[in-house]
Scaffold this active site. Structure first.
Site, short mmCIF file in Angstrom:
data_model
loop_
_atom_site.label_atom_id
_atom_site.label_comp_id
_atom_site.label_asym_id
_atom_site.label_seq_id
_atom_site.Cartn_x
_atom_site.Cartn_y
_atom_site.Cartn_z
N CYS A 1 19.12 -36.08 8.09
CA CYS A 1 19.94 -36.96 6.99
C CYS A 1 21.60 -36.96 7.25
CB CYS A 1 19.55 -36.26 5.67
SG CYS A 1 17.98 -36.70 5.42
N HIS B 1 22.51 -38.00 1.29
CA HIS B 1 22.47 -37.46 0.06
C HIS B 1 23.47 -36.21 -0.14
CE1 HIS B 1 20.47 -33.54 1.99
NE2 HIS B 1 19.84 -34.50 2.69
#
Length: 409
Positions: free
Chosen positions: A348, A330
């Site tokens: 992430c 992201h």
């Protein structure tokens, strides 16, 4: 099944005639006596007639409370099935098809509940004879307890080359019942590519994949013929599910913790190198072969329910999900200074806003993401993980025997 025809080799015996014997001036001639006609063996061919066609079918005549998933079982010898006709009480024929091995006829959709069906099967023998067998049965009513199902594949969608066919079950299917369920999961590929189903340990998901990623342009046609199928513990599948989808171009994302970079590889060529920041030492990213499972242009990450005061609630752009446990690729504008240098995320793959948008616009659900060199390993079943194990290990998860040549592909 075509019966064996046996023919005997012709036996030929040649009569041996002795030469004439001449004796001086004697006018008498002597010769070896020729065999009497009854002693001669003429050319002969003897053939064993082909055995007549043999056929029996199920369900048994008059059987009641048959599941609406019922197949017409076929036991055949010395011939092949030429037609199967199944009609309901309205006289309309039910669509269906034979299994590849000829063991049964599968209806194209679940039968109606509490309905009487008449079946006629015709088989043709290898000697030209034929046999017709009939039966009739009545289906059961709607079941009280069902197994919920899902299919992560949608009509007319285009997916990445690592898109597995994923069927979900709630509650999970017990080991003793998985073989019967697996037999009702059908996949065809164009062009043809071999594949195998394998189960997660909990039985909540079954994956289908080939030995290698799908060929770009492959057409996948899937039917999970589960409506009314007994799934164990008195439960029945909730419904049939089907989809026809396409595999797109070959694009892979390769993330290396050592370099803190992602290489985006399309059709074998690196098209962009992207600096990344992975999980900090206390919350490492996982290493393994993952698949893009979902794409959200904008969402909110909220960990306050699980982490309490240590949690966070943050607006996130261009999020691409990799695991059920919450690891994503992201946009992370707050960590651009660390990207390519230091790991600061909660697990992430952080990239810059511009790279996140470029990647989001380019990727498909089903594109593979390979992360290596981190402090944690991807757990099987945490996301769509069939590619994270070797083919030899993957096929061990099948509830049905896998042919030796396919297991070693």
């Amino acid at each position: 099944m075509v019966g064996m025809r046996r023919s005997l080799v012709a036996v030929v015996a040649l009569a041996v005639i002795a030469p004439l014997v001449l004796s001086g001036c004697d006018s008498k001639k002597s010769a070896a006596a020729a065999p009497a006609p009854s002693d001669r063996v003429e050319n002969a061919t003897t053939a064993v007639p082909a055995a007549p066609v043999s056929l029996s079918i199920t369900p048994a005549a008059g059987k009641k409370d048959v599941p609406v998933s019922a197949e017409i079982g076929l036991k055949l010898a010395n011939g092949k099935v030429s037609s199967v006709t199944v009609k309901g009480s309205d006289g309309k024929a039910v669509a269906g098809a034979l299994r590849d091995d000829g063991s049964s006829w599968v209806p194209g959709k679940p039968l109606k509940t509490r309905e009487k069906y008449a079946v006629t099967v015709v088989a043709t023998g290898s000697a030209g004879d034929s046999k017709t067998v009939t039966t009739s049965f009545t289906t059961m009513g709607a079941p009280s307890h069902k197994t919920g199902t899902g299919l992560y594949l949608f009509d007319d969608h285009t997916y990445g080359v690592a898109m597995p066919v994923v069927v979900e079950f709630s509650p999970g299917i017990k080991k003793a019942d998985r073989a019967a369920v697996q037999k009702r999961l059908f996949v065809t590929t164009q062009p043809a590519q071999p594949g195998v189903w394998a189960w997660t340990s909990t039985g909540t998901q079954a994956y289908y994949r080939a030995p290698k990623f799908w060929q770009p342009g492959t057409k996948l046609t899937v039917r999970a013929a589960l409506g009314g199928l007994p799934t164990g513990s008195g439960r029945y599948g909730d419904r049939d599910r089907a989809a026809s989808a396409k595999i797109g171009r070959d694009l892979e994302m390769k993330v290396d913790n050592a370099s803190k970079k992602m290489s985006v590889v399309q059709d074998g060529k690196v098209v962009r190198t992207i600096p990344v920041s992975l999980g900090r030492p206390s919350k490492p990213s996982v290493s393994g072969t993952m698949v893009v499972m979902d794409k959200l242009a904008s969402t909110v990450f909220d960990t306050t329910d699980t982490d309490g005061a240590a949690g966070y609630r943050t607006q996130i752009e261009f999020a691409q999900r990799l695991t059920w446990s919450g690891q994503y690729i992201h946009s992370a504008p707050w960590s651009t200074g660390a990207q390519g240098h230091t790991n600061v995320s909660h697990g992430c793959v952080n990239v810059s806003p511009s790279n996140a948008k470029w990647l989001f616009d380019k990727t498909l659900i089903g594109d593979p993401v390979v992360v290596k060199g981190t402090g944690d390993k991807l757990a099987y079943g945490d996301g769509w993980t069939p590619w994270n194990v070797s083919w030899a290990d993957f096929v061990k998860g099948s509830a049905l025997p896998v042919p030796a040549d396919l297991a070693s592909a």
